[in-house]
Design an enzyme around this catalytic site. Structure first.
Site: not given
Length: 289
Positions: A67, A208
């Site tokens: 991530c 994101c």
């Protein structure tokens, strides 16, 4: 009790715990416990910081993934807590990824830049969905798979059924291991708007990081699917920066420092440390924050 920190990277929010202090249960289980929004702290993911600036990220379903926004958030916390030996310049690891990180800070807000190798897996792909729907996009692996779909206008991004389409793409048999989905539309010049559906969260997130890098690479490397031209020609070596407006209202930038042929890319965006707290774990069944 176990201490935690709540952070937000452009609206992508995380619970961070220091794994060096020990965890009350396996990290994957802890993610399932703390990420639900109505019954616990609530977050898009759990970050566990370990020795040597290594950070692991767990989705709300307990799966471990790379991530980029999580890496950015963890870097801000490491610098803010005075744990960085080299000040604002860090080398961080997450899974198989090693990243160069620079942190700027002003008051309680941080701007964190992360350099990653340019994704090698970038391919145009068409995905068949039920009712004969065919979706054209670009598959990009940024350490976390992303399927990027280019739209012509921002109005298309406001389609109330867009996330239903994203969910169908996420579970398509075209992606045996699943994929995140990013929808991108031009705003003019070097600016774009983006919406993201994340696997593991199984819904839309306000931002994101890997999806934004994937979108930038798709815009640069798949011009046949781009509805608006990316500034500069293919041989330009001047730095190229693309700006992405996220659903949180904040902007993240992706820079190709040597032009479109850059071997690595820089991703930059804001991080906020929101609050700290403790998990009451003496009676695990009655977990509260």
């Amino acid at each position: 009790m176990s201490r935690f920190v709540k952070l937000s990277a452009s609206g992508n929010d995380f619970v961070l715990v220091d794994g060096r202090e020990g965890l009350p249960c396996p990290a994957s289980e802890l993610a399932e416990r703390v990420c639900p929004r109505q019954t616990s702290i609530g977050a898009d993911g759990l970050l566990v910081v370990r020795d040597d600036n290594e950070v692991s990220h767990y989705e709300p379903d307990g799966s471990e993934t790379f991530c980029l926004n999580g890496l950015r958030a963890a870097a801000a916390w490491i610098v803010a807590s005075g744990q960085s030996e080299h000040g604002r310049e860090l080398i961080m690891r997450s899974g198989d990824q090693e990243a160069e990180v620079h942190v700027d800070c002003s008051s309680l807000e941080f701007e964190v830049s992360v350099a990653l190798p340019r994704p090698l897996d970038v391919s145009i792909q068409s995905v068949s969905l039920p009712q004969g729907v065919l979706v054209h996009g670009v598959f990009v692996d940024v350490g976390n798979p992303q399927f990027v779909v280019m739209l012509e206008t921002g109005e298309q991004l406001d389609d109330p059924h867009l996330m239903q389409r994203a969910r169908a793409l996420r579970w398509s048999t075209a992606f045996p291991e699943g994929s995140n989905v990013a929808f991108v539309a031009p705003r003019g010049g070097d600016e774009y708007r983006i919406r993201s559906y994340e696997r593991g969260v199984e819904g839309e997130t306000l931002s994101c990081g890997t999806g934004i890098v994937a979108a930038a690479c798709a815009l640069v490397e798949a011009p046949s699917l781009v509805m608006a031209s990316v500034p500069g020609g293919p041989d330009v070596t001047d730095p190229l920066t693309l700006r992405f407006h996220t659903e949180s209202g904040e902007v993240q930038r992706v820079c190709f420092p040597d032009g479109k042929g850059s071997p690595r890319v820089w991703s930059t965006g804001p991080v906020r440390i929101l609050y700290t707290g403790s998990l009451w774990t003496s009676q695990w069944g009655d977990l509260a924050a």
